[in-house]
Scaffold this motif. Sequence first.
Motif, short mmCIF file in Angstrom:
data_model
loop_
_atom_site.label_atom_id
_atom_site.label_comp_id
_atom_site.label_asym_id
_atom_site.label_seq_id
_atom_site.Cartn_x
_atom_site.Cartn_y
_atom_site.Cartn_z
N THR A 167 28.96 38.89 45.90
CA THR A 167 29.88 39.39 44.88
C THR A 167 29.90 38.44 43.69
O THR A 167 29.77 38.87 42.53
N GLN A 190 33.77 45.73 41.75
CA GLN A 190 34.68 46.49 42.62
C GLN A 190 34.28 47.96 42.65
O GLN A 190 34.24 48.58 43.70
N GLU A 191 33.93 48.50 41.46
CA GLU A 191 33.51 49.91 41.39
C GLU A 191 32.29 50.17 42.26
O GLU A 191 32.16 51.20 42.89
N ARG A 192 31.38 49.20 42.27
CA ARG A 192 30.15 49.38 43.04
C ARG A 192 30.33 49.07 44.52
O ARG A 192 29.36 49.11 45.28
N GLY A 193 31.54 48.67 44.90
CA GLY A 193 31.80 48.40 46.31
C GLY A 193 31.34 47.02 46.76
O GLY A 193 31.34 46.72 47.95
N TYR A 194 30.99 46.13 45.83
CA TYR A 194 30.61 44.77 46.23
C TYR A 194 31.86 43.92 46.45
O TYR A 194 31.95 43.16 47.40
N GLU A 196 36.00 43.44 46.94
CA GLU A 196 37.12 44.17 47.53
C GLU A 196 38.23 44.34 46.51
O GLU A 196 38.24 43.68 45.46
#
Length: 442
Positions: A167, A190-194, A196
């Motif tokens: 991240t 955060q948008e890409r899910g990396y 939290e």
Amino acid sequence: MNSFSDNKPVNVGLLGLGVVGGGVAEALLEQPHAIAGQVGRPVHLKKALVRDPSRNRDLFLPPGVITTNPEDILADPEISVVVEVIGGEDPAARYLEGALAGGKHVVTANKEVMAKRGPELLSLARENGLNLLYEASVGGGIPIIGCLSRELAANRFRSVRSIINGTTNYILTRMANDHTDFSLALAEAQERGYAEADPTNDVEGYDAVYKLSILAGLAFQRRVAPQDIYREGIGRLQLQDFRYAHELGYAIKSLAIATREDGADNGADGAIQARVYPALIPQDTMLGKVDGVYNAVEVEGSLCGQVLIHGRGAGRGPTTSAVVGDLIEIARNLQTGPCPLPAGTIEESGSIRSIDDLVCKYFLRLNIADRPGVLAQIARILGEQDISIASVLQKDADPAAQTAEIVITTHPARESSVQKSLKLAAELEVVQEINSLLRIED
Ligand code: HSE
């Protein structure tokens, strides 16, 4: 008909059925022949512990596999291997203790538990003649724990230098390459899910501290507890730091480094120093080129020299790869005879150096008054603390306000002296702000 159908399966209990747990369950349910082929008999997912059984999991599980009661796994005499992918310290640590006390081998992906309680759990495993494998706890799909415990075990290690948080590496890469500022890069991660929703663990360096504690323990066979590791997050970096670092030939990376002083090779106690912080590293080194969510770990061994392993450090696929690899190893050993005991005899003794004793080069960025004699005042303070200046860049002068930004790099200096100098410099009327103190890791 396959040749394993008559063999008794190895029964597995899975604790957690989230992103990684789902990947592990899928591998066991969808590639049973490939796994049985590697092991020599079937590996059967007998139970999976979940918190909410009604959740849609996009996974076909045979009836009776899901349970909400951990005892259905921990107290089942037919389950010989427990795989923990819940994460966090509690209740995971309690379940792992219960599994080992109950005679079950363990595979875990849990860095927090292995960093905080690993030595005790490994002792418990050894006392009970069980194995405890934790490849997935550091670097996802990168097989660094296996390398340190087996393939490179003949070495005495001098250093571990690593990028072990995807991240932060993603955020720093965006800041460096695309001049995206910190909060935007974080929102994107955060948008890409990396990252939290609460990014503290990654951004403030706790995640990397846990992972470094595990790597240093294995490399030096000494306990390096999370609280012994100096930690700084990446939240204070500004785009100027990347611009100036680039001009000087450096990348900025969040590095997790543990070193052991000379002396250890002769059997003497080589003190260990461990730190996680954003630092400058030459752009043309392999670590300096690790970008995006990738991780890399570089070790320096007495026999193998420098070895660097690079790959995806997180996510469903890479973490599943590491967990199922450990599970296959344990299941294979169960097939051939007594299971080997886990690697990592970790001693409590030996000294750990404070960050104050660190000696390295520094990058200092200050806002100052742009007037004759200002630089001389700062240089005098540094000189009095025995710090030798390597270069000075003056940037972003504002003639109207008569201010400028300067970047000073130093020759190797002691951290305590640098900190003292900056405190003294901050008291000068001509110094408006000390923006950055970054270490240079050549
Ligand atoms: N949050 C971690 C990272 C992955 O960004 O690398 C899990 O250890």
